[in-house]
Motif scaffolding. Structure first.
Motif, short mmCIF file in Angstrom:
data_model
loop_
_atom_site.label_atom_id
_atom_site.label_comp_id
_atom_site.label_asym_id
_atom_site.label_seq_id
_atom_site.Cartn_x
_atom_site.Cartn_y
_atom_site.Cartn_z
N THR A 15 0.85 -1.18 0.00
CA THR A 15 0.00 0.00 0.00
C THR A 15 0.89 1.23 0.00
O THR A 15 2.10 1.12 0.19
CB THR A 15 -0.96 -0.02 1.22
OG1 THR A 15 -1.89 1.06 1.09
CG2 THR A 15 -0.21 0.10 2.54
N ASN A 19 -0.84 4.46 4.51
CA ASN A 19 -2.18 3.87 4.32
C ASN A 19 -2.29 2.47 4.90
O ASN A 19 -3.23 1.74 4.59
CB ASN A 19 -2.54 3.81 2.83
CG ASN A 19 -2.93 5.16 2.27
OD1 ASN A 19 -3.23 6.09 3.03
ND2 ASN A 19 -2.93 5.29 0.96
N GLU A 20 -1.33 2.06 5.73
CA GLU A 20 -1.32 0.69 6.24
C GLU A 20 -2.60 0.34 7.01
O GLU A 20 -3.16 -0.75 6.82
CB GLU A 20 -0.08 0.46 7.13
CG GLU A 20 1.23 0.59 6.40
CD GLU A 20 1.75 2.03 6.28
OE1 GLU A 20 2.78 2.22 5.63
OE2 GLU A 20 1.11 2.95 6.84
N ALA A 23 -5.45 -0.04 4.57
CA ALA A 23 -5.26 -1.27 3.79
C ALA A 23 -5.64 -2.50 4.62
O ALA A 23 -6.27 -3.43 4.11
CB ALA A 23 -3.82 -1.39 3.28
N TYR A 78 -6.95 1.12 -1.24
CA TYR A 78 -5.66 1.24 -0.57
C TYR A 78 -4.67 0.14 -0.95
O TYR A 78 -3.48 0.34 -0.83
CB TYR A 78 -5.87 1.26 0.95
CG TYR A 78 -6.76 2.40 1.38
CD1 TYR A 78 -6.28 3.70 1.39
CD2 TYR A 78 -8.09 2.18 1.72
CE1 TYR A 78 -7.10 4.76 1.76
CE2 TYR A 78 -8.91 3.23 2.09
CZ TYR A 78 -8.42 4.52 2.10
OH TYR A 78 -9.23 5.55 2.45
N SER A 79 -5.16 -0.99 -1.39
CA SER A 79 -4.27 -2.11 -1.74
C SER A 79 -3.68 -1.88 -3.12
O SER A 79 -4.42 -1.61 -4.07
CB SER A 79 -5.04 -3.42 -1.72
OG SER A 79 -5.63 -3.62 -0.46
N LEU A 80 -2.36 -2.02 -3.23
CA LEU A 80 -1.70 -1.86 -4.53
C LEU A 80 -1.38 -3.21 -5.16
O LEU A 80 -1.71 -3.44 -6.31
CB LEU A 80 -0.42 -1.04 -4.36
CG LEU A 80 -0.61 0.39 -3.85
CD1 LEU A 80 0.72 1.07 -3.63
CD2 LEU A 80 -1.49 1.20 -4.79
#
Length: 177
Positions: A15, A19-20, A23, A78-80
């Motif tokens: 993320t 933003n942890e 996420a 939020y997840s990349l």
């Protein structure tokens, strides 16, 4: 001293910095959406990295997440990248070698492979990890277009090891495009 709380993760999620927490909530919610009633999701203490443990096969999770992403891309804010992890061992070359040896049978005769290492908070050299991982795999290496990738995710004192097809890692941004 940095400590990974969730030591038996089977998913790693990248993320953006800061933003942890969001996420974690997003992945926890999405795992619930696909039927996991008690997923564990936690920050790793490493900027931009979240670990999760699901009751489901991590490769099936990736496929279900891919389907959700197609139908409802707004669910992924939020997840990349979402990375399946098959085995978690201590960050020790002998343990990494053993884990790779156990998973190497997933690389069929005639298939090519490459070793990809992502390291975070470790002094173990990437070259040593790659040489250790590749030593017992008697298949042809293809660095540009391999059939399988031996994915080694070093998270400080713990290392996630997987043998994946390149498309088994869910890249949310690429998928949205």
């Amino acid at each position: 001293m940095w400590v990974l709380v969730l030591k038996d993760f089977n998913l790693l999620v990248t993320t953006a910095r800061g933003n942890e927490e969001d996420a974690c909530s997003e992945i926890w919610y999405l795992l619930g959406e696909i039927g996991d009633l008690a997923p564990k999701v936690d920050k790793t203490g490493i900027t931009g990295l979240v670990a999760a443990k699901t009751a489901f096969d991590p490769f099936e999770v990736i496929e279900k997440f891919r389907a959700i992403l197609k139908e409802r891309p707004y669910e992924f804010r939020y997840s990349l990248r979402i990375i399946p992890v098959e085995k978690v061992v201590r960050t020790d070359l002998g343990e990494i070698e053993q884990a790779v040896r156990e998973l190497a049978s997933k690389i069929a005769e005639g298939e090519t492979f490459r070793v990809t290492v992502e390291k975070r908070f470790t002094s173990t050299s990437t070259r040593d990890i790659i040489e250790t991982a590749a030593a017992n795999i008697e298949r042809r290496v293809d660095l540009n277009d391999p059939d399988k990738v031996v994915l080694i995710e070093v998270v400080s004192g713990f290392t996630g090891v997987s043998v994946v097809k390149p498309q088994d890692v869910l890249s949310v941004v690429k998928q949205k495009m």
